[in-house]
Design an enzyme around this catalytic site. Structure first.
Site, mmCIF file in Angstrom:
data_model
loop_
_atom_site.group_PDB
_atom_site.id
_atom_site.type_symbol
_atom_site.label_atom_id
_atom_site.label_comp_id
_atom_site.label_asym_id
_atom_site.label_seq_id
_atom_site.Cartn_x
_atom_site.Cartn_y
_atom_site.Cartn_z
ATOM 1 N N THR A 1 0.860 -1.179 0.000
ATOM 2 C CA THR A 1 0.000 0.000 0.000
ATOM 3 C C THR A 1 0.895 1.226 0.000
ATOM 4 O O THR A 1 1.923 1.242 0.688
ATOM 5 C CB THR A 1 -0.980 -0.028 1.189
ATOM 6 O OG1 THR A 1 -1.641 1.221 1.268
ATOM 7 C CG2 THR A 1 -0.304 -0.315 2.510
ATOM 8 N N GLU B 1 -5.039 -3.181 3.922
ATOM 9 C CA GLU B 1 -4.817 -3.903 5.186
ATOM 10 C C GLU B 1 -6.032 -4.716 5.630
ATOM 11 O O GLU B 1 -5.946 -5.508 6.561
ATOM 12 C CB GLU B 1 -4.474 -2.907 6.311
ATOM 13 C CG GLU B 1 -3.080 -2.307 6.221
ATOM 14 C CD GLU B 1 -3.014 -1.031 5.414
ATOM 15 O OE1 GLU B 1 -3.902 -0.824 4.566
ATOM 16 O OE2 GLU B 1 -2.085 -0.232 5.615
ATOM 17 N N LYS C 1 -7.862 20.895 10.784
ATOM 18 C CA LYS C 1 -8.186 21.307 12.152
ATOM 19 C C LYS C 1 -8.028 22.820 12.229
ATOM 20 O O LYS C 1 -6.916 23.344 12.222
ATOM 21 C CB LYS C 1 -7.267 20.600 13.146
ATOM 22 C CG LYS C 1 -7.934 20.398 14.479
ATOM 23 C CD LYS C 1 -7.211 19.374 15.314
ATOM 24 C CE LYS C 1 -8.020 19.106 16.586
ATOM 25 N NZ LYS C 1 -7.348 18.242 17.514
ATOM 26 N N TRP D 1 -12.500 20.349 14.129
ATOM 27 C CA TRP D 1 -12.347 19.597 12.883
ATOM 28 C C TRP D 1 -13.328 20.041 11.807
ATOM 29 O O TRP D 1 -14.505 20.259 12.081
ATOM 30 C CB TRP D 1 -12.619 18.097 13.134
ATOM 31 C CG TRP D 1 -11.509 17.419 13.842
ATOM 32 C CD1 TRP D 1 -10.308 17.960 14.191
ATOM 33 C CD2 TRP D 1 -11.497 16.063 14.297
ATOM 34 N NE1 TRP D 1 -9.550 17.021 14.829
ATOM 35 C CE2 TRP D 1 -10.244 15.840 14.911
ATOM 36 C CE3 TRP D 1 -12.402 15.013 14.235
ATOM 37 C CZ2 TRP D 1 -9.893 14.628 15.462
ATOM 38 C CZ3 TRP D 1 -12.049 13.806 14.783
ATOM 39 C CH2 TRP D 1 -10.800 13.614 15.398
HETATM 40 P P1 ADP Z 1 -3.770 3.534 -0.814
HETATM 41 O O1 ADP Z 1 -3.674 4.666 0.158
HETATM 42 O O2 ADP Z 1 -2.475 2.931 -1.237
HETATM 43 O O3 ADP Z 1 -4.728 3.803 -1.921
HETATM 44 P P2 ADP Z 1 -5.766 1.793 0.339
HETATM 45 O O4 ADP Z 1 -6.481 1.434 -0.879
HETATM 46 O O5 ADP Z 1 -5.496 0.737 1.305
HETATM 47 O O6 ADP Z 1 -4.374 2.375 0.033
HETATM 48 O O7 ADP Z 1 -6.544 2.989 1.002
HETATM 49 C C1 ADP Z 1 -7.443 2.807 2.043
HETATM 50 C C2 ADP Z 1 -8.044 4.114 2.448
HETATM 51 O O8 ADP Z 1 -8.896 4.614 1.420
HETATM 52 C C3 ADP Z 1 -8.922 4.028 3.663
HETATM 53 O O9 ADP Z 1 -8.172 4.056 4.856
HETATM 54 C C4 ADP Z 1 -9.809 5.257 3.506
HETATM 55 O O10 ADP Z 1 -9.156 6.425 3.963
HETATM 56 C C5 ADP Z 1 -9.949 5.378 2.011
HETATM 57 N N1 ADP Z 1 -11.250 4.834 1.603
HETATM 58 C C6 ADP Z 1 -11.513 3.626 1.074
HETATM 59 N N2 ADP Z 1 -12.827 3.488 0.810
HETATM 60 C C7 ADP Z 1 -13.427 4.630 1.197
HETATM 61 C C8 ADP Z 1 -14.779 5.113 1.209
HETATM 62 N N3 ADP Z 1 -15.797 4.400 0.728
HETATM 63 N N4 ADP Z 1 -14.997 6.345 1.723
HETATM 64 C C9 ADP Z 1 -13.988 7.095 2.207
HETATM 65 N N5 ADP Z 1 -12.705 6.711 2.209
HETATM 66 C C10 ADP Z 1 -12.414 5.493 1.706
#
Ligand code: ADP
Length: 536
Positions: A181, A326, A435, A440
């Site tokens: 990731t 993860e 913030k 927030w």
């Molecule tokens: P990368 O950062 O490499 O793209 P990931 O695909 O693992 O890695 O990213 C996961 C993150 O994407 C989550 O922790 C969240 O912040 C965001 N995310 C995934 N799906 C959603 C969703 N439906 N709404 C908001 N954020 C999302």
């Protein structure tokens, strides 16, 4: 009960036996859609497995793919894991440093790559001099003089191999897939999925309350096979006897529209940025997709307006999903429950449009405040989102220590609320939080509100250092083609809908909003570009 191991290769064996004639469609690199049955796929996978065994690599070697969503990549999913190795699906959109880092840390033994990613393969060849075999995913593809030693083409590699089912003692605890990731800071982190976690996750993801996959479905994964195993769809489709349509790498609106139409796709997946281009193309060309029932979107927040547009213009249900590399990735999914079904129509629509979703069996969630106390799940209090379950990471690949708390909770880095009906809503990522004056502001709410304006196409809200308020939001936006909207109009639109102190002092019109390797808004790049905006 019988102590049967839960292993990935058994999924394809099942599909070949029970749904052998069902054809996978693959839009290959030459632009031709090829059809190959589960039975044919299994025969080729057995040849691949035999050929990999002939390399005599130690068990659990890391074998990498640099590939798009194609039938050959699917064969690697099953052949590499059947041979007892780990398929490291490298993200070709990573930058050179990230590619080299993840390849080196994984300690690769072999590399399979699409001809389009020859440059990335050369980076890996330099970073990992110990790689034993380089295989280009094609038939008679020329890659000489590209800095990669002794490349063999895939069809030649598997041709005349002695077919094999791989070692019989494969354990469900063995590693099956490794995915890095990007994160937005530091080096990429590797998540190793076991056979067992993949099987349990795929079974759970298929359930009616989740992806609801039927044997009659035709499945189009537009999430990449190099990113969290394309939401496990290369496993769930054969597991359920559904037809799989692999779109290659051309994920533009027009191509996907054509593919949905010709292949009669019923269910599709992907990030909102991709599916927005499909919607735009459908509207522009006046086309409908009568066979398409649902599109599951996640990876970043789905603007409520997009969900409404899918329903109104295409008569397609858009279902939001939240997950991470993860978490394999399924975390929550915006489907109806007994309790939410009994709400009024407006309340239910509001819930399913604005929240990321309900918690499926297999996932536990909780919220923590800044000092680690658990917060009430009242839909109002927001805190750090923690997750636990059999398909959630315990420790990163190549690291010795768990990243979870002692009792197994993983900190997602997201900030969220959970309501009394069990629906979770993301308000921000910890690193994207704005913030201002100690309070927030949700960047997701700012963005979703901005794109409700009919002339705004995309919007990104970032927090920037401010001399008086510590941080203030800035909105960066793009316009729909043939539209005209000034920054003042955008801000006026936000003022009518949000608390006044949430509304940024400025909005900036740009040609394009930068995206990351996984198709999300690249806020790191935006923050760097506008770092001094409020300091002047
Ligand atoms: P990368 O950062 O490499 O793209 P990931 O695909 O693992 O890695 O990213 C996961 C993150 O994407 C989550 O922790 C969240 O912040 C965001 N995310 C995934 N799906 C959603 C969703 N439906 N709404 C908001 N954020 C999302």
């Amino acid at each position: 009960m019988q102590d049967v191991e839960l292993r990935v290769p058994d999924i394809l064996r099942y599909a070949a036996r029970q749904h052998g004639d069902l054809k996978i469609s693959s839009l290959d690199e030459d632009g031709v859609t090829r059809h190959q049955s589960y039975l044919e796929t299994q025969a080729r996978v057995r040849q691949l497995t035999g050929r990999l065994e002939a390399l005599h690599l130690p068990a659990q070697s890391r074998v990498a793919s640099l590939a798009l969503n194609t039938r050959r990549h699917l064969e690697l999913y099953y052949g590499v894991t059947a041979a007892g190795h780990i398929l490291h699906t490298i993200n070709p959109r990573f930058d050179a440093e990230q590619i080299a880092f993840s390849a080196r840390q994984a300690g690769l033994s072999a590399l399979f790559f699409d001809p389009a990613f020859t440059a990335q393969a050369a980076i890996i060849a330099e970073a990992c001099p110990d790689i034993r075999a380089y295989i280009v995913l094609g038939d008679g593809v020329e890659t000489r003089d590209q800095g990669i030693p002794n490349v063999i083409d895939y069809e030649g590699f598997i041709y005349e191999a002695v077919s094999s089912d791989g070692p019989a003692n494969l354990s469900e605890r063995d590693g099956a897939f490794l995915c890095y990731t990007s994160g937005t800071t530091g080096d990429p982190k590797g998540v190793l999925y076991s056979h067992r976690s993949c099987l349990i996750h795929a079974l759970a993801a298929s359930a009616p309350g989740n992806f609801n996959i039927a044997p009659t479905d035709v499945i189009l994964p537009c999430a990449s096979m190099y990113h969290a195993t394309a939401w496990a769809l290369p496993l769930t489709a054969p597991m359920n006897g559904a037809r799989l349509v692999l779109p290659g790498g051309k994920l533009d609106g027009a191509t996907l529209l054509d593919l949905c139409e010709t292949e009669e796709v019923t269910l599709a997946w992907g990030v909102p940025t991709i599916w927005k281009t499909v919607l735009d193309a459908a509207i522009e060309q006046g086309r409908k997709l009568p066979k398409l029932k649902r599109v599951y979107m996640g990876g970043s927040a789905v603007p409520p307006d997009l969900k409404r547009a899918f329903a109104d213009k295409l008569d397609v249900e858009l279902v939001q999903v939240w997950g991470m590399t993860e978490t394999s990735p399924l975390g929550v999914i915006a489907t109806v429950t007994g309790a939410s079904d009994s709400l009024s129509e407006d309340e239910r629509a509001d819930l399913l449009t604005n929240k990321q979703g309900r918690i499926p069996f297999g996932v536990e969630l909780k919220l923590l405040d800044d000092v680690g106390n658990e917060l009430a799940q009242d839909g109002k209090k927001s805190g750090r989102l923690m997750i636990r379950g059999p398909w959630v990471v315990n420790q990163y690949f190549g690291h010795d220590t768990p990243i979870t708390t002692e009792d197994g909770w993983f900190d997602t880095g997201d900030v969220a609320t959970i309501d009394s009906l069990g629906y979770m809503q993301i308000t921000d990522r910890t690193k994207d939080i704005i913030k201002s004056g100690g309070e927030w502001i949700s960047s997701i709410t700012l963005e979703n509100t901005a794109v409700e304006h009919p002339d705004v196409d995309m919007a990104a809200a970032i927090g920037l250092t401010h001399p008086k308020w510590d941080e203030r939001p800035l909105l960066v936006y793009t316009m729909k083609s043939h539209a005209e909207i000034s920054a003042e109009e955008v801000l006026g639109f936000l003022k009518q809908r949000l608390p006044s102190w949430w509304v940024p002092e400025s909005a900036i019109l740009v040609e394009d909003i930068p995206l990351t390797a996984t198709g999300k808004v690249d806020k790191k790049q935006l923050r760097a570009a506008y770092a001094d905006f409020y300091k002047k």
